[in-house]
Design an enzyme around this catalytic site. Structure first.
Site, mmCIF file in Angstrom:
data_model
loop_
_atom_site.group_PDB
_atom_site.id
_atom_site.type_symbol
_atom_site.label_atom_id
_atom_site.label_comp_id
_atom_site.label_asym_id
_atom_site.label_seq_id
_atom_site.Cartn_x
_atom_site.Cartn_y
_atom_site.Cartn_z
ATOM 1 N N TYR A 93 0.834 -1.203 0.000
ATOM 2 C CA TYR A 93 0.000 0.000 0.000
ATOM 3 C C TYR A 93 0.868 1.251 0.000
ATOM 4 C CZ TYR A 93 -3.676 -3.154 1.756
ATOM 5 O OH TYR A 93 -4.565 -4.184 1.918
ATOM 6 N N ASP A 120 -9.988 7.602 9.720
ATOM 7 C CA ASP A 120 -9.745 8.063 8.352
ATOM 8 C C ASP A 120 -10.434 9.398 8.137
ATOM 9 O OD1 ASP A 120 -12.449 7.506 7.963
ATOM 10 O OD2 ASP A 120 -12.086 5.622 6.922
ATOM 11 N N ARG A 124 -5.190 1.718 8.366
ATOM 12 C CA ARG A 124 -5.804 2.783 9.147
ATOM 13 C C ARG A 124 -5.333 2.723 10.604
ATOM 14 N NH1 ARG A 124 -12.171 2.523 9.610
ATOM 15 N NH2 ARG A 124 -11.645 1.306 7.769
#
Length: 332
Positions: free
Chosen positions: A94, A108, A202
């Site tokens: 990622y 987030d 996250r």
């Protein structure tokens, strides 16, 4: 006198009948499509759009990406769905942007701001914080996640203000690379992460923020890899929609593209037929937990198996019809 084109209300012409909605003619489609999922679309919505464009009978994706995330979403069609678990279990890569100094209710950018803190960190402190979360770590899944509790997703409880106790899970962060650090007003940190399945970026972002003492939330996330697959080879939905049907089919990778990191075994025609019927076969090969198996033709992928004590034992098999369809090529 009224003209001949005037109508009394009871004589008004009927509205034209709607044309019946055309039903799409589905067909067997086999393979793997690498999709670059757009922002704001769920993984399932992206899958259904691609399935419709390919007129495929059977399809599935290989791991959910949140609507706020973009990037690599491998989609499996037909025989490819038999091996989707391989991609689900694969390591992931990622790129993430962390907004330092701001904590949110969801971790987030979609959540409410809970706290703002001043940011006074150095590059060395950021490097140390990232290093602290590299390797095997215990991570508590976020409440705003699709994990199930008593048959209901955790995010459903979170939306009702209910917090469920979640046990920590062991994950491995192989590496965290700092791609960009914007000090000053932006206070944004961009990192690249390589990790095992089930890792919540996250949560990782929040943990890094706490380690730095300023808090953080995830403001952007893009999946760049899944096992050997890379987002650079993926296509967007808009580009897919602009193609002809033949061009779309040509993008499909064979099902064994999900297994390309595994060792390969090739069988002759007789042994291949017996293997496809589920029979164990004696092979001159070392024990292996995962192998991909082929027939005599160069592209005759038969399925996955493992080798134990000189025996080849099938795990997931293609049907003879699927093998022939893959040999014939896309659209056959």
């Amino acid at each position: 006198m009224s003209s001949s084109t005037d109508f009394a209300p009871e004589q008004a012409p009927a509205a034209p009948a709607r044309a019946p909605r055309q039903r799409i003619q589905r067909r067997p489609v086999h393979g793997v499509l690498l999709l670059d999922k757009p922002l704001g679309l769920s993984s399932n919505d992206a899958l259904q759009k691609a399935k419709w464009l390919l007129r495929a009978e059977k399809a599935g994706h290989t791991g959910t990406l949140d609507p706020l995330a973009t990037g690599l979403l491998p989609l499996c069609f037909g025989a490819g769905t038999k091996f989707s678990q391989v991609s689900l279990d694969a390591d992931k890569a990622y790129e993430a942007v962390l907004q330092l100094g701001v904590k949110t209710s969801t971790g987030d950018a979609e959540g409410e701001v809970l706290e703002r803190r001043p940011v006074a960190v150095t590059r060395e402190q950021i490097e140390a914080a990232c290093a602290a979360f590299t390797g095997e770590i215990d991570q508590v899944p976020p409440m705003h996640s699709a994990l199930k509790h008593e048959g209901k997703a955790l995010y459903d409880y979170a939306r009702q203000g209910i917090t469920i106790e979640r046990p920590a899970r062991r994950v491995t962060i192989h590496r965290i690379d700092i791609l960009d650090w914007q000090d000053g007003e932006a206070q944004q940190l961009r990192i690249a992460v390589r990790c095992t399945k089930g890792t919540y970026i996250r949560t990782l972002g929040e943990d890094i923020g706490e380690r730095l003492g300023c808090g953080a939330h995830l403001s952007a996330l893009r999946r760049t890899g899944s096992g050997p697959l890379r987002v650079e080879d993926a296509i967007t939905l808009d580009a897919l929609a602009a193609m002809s049907e033949d061009e779309r089919l040509a993008l499909l990778r064979p099902p064994d593209s999900l297994l390309q990191d595994w060792p390969a075994l090739r069988l002759d025609a007789g042994e291949a037929g017996r293997f496809l019927s589920g029979l164990r076969r004696r092979v001159a090969a070392a024990d292996a937990g995962q192998v991909r198996v082929y027939g005599p033709e160069p592209q005759a992928f038969l399925g996955s198996a493992h080798v134990k004590a000189g025996e080849l034992i099938a795990d997931r098999l293609l049907s003879p019809q699927e093998v022939q369809s893959l040999l014939a090529g896309p659209g056959a």
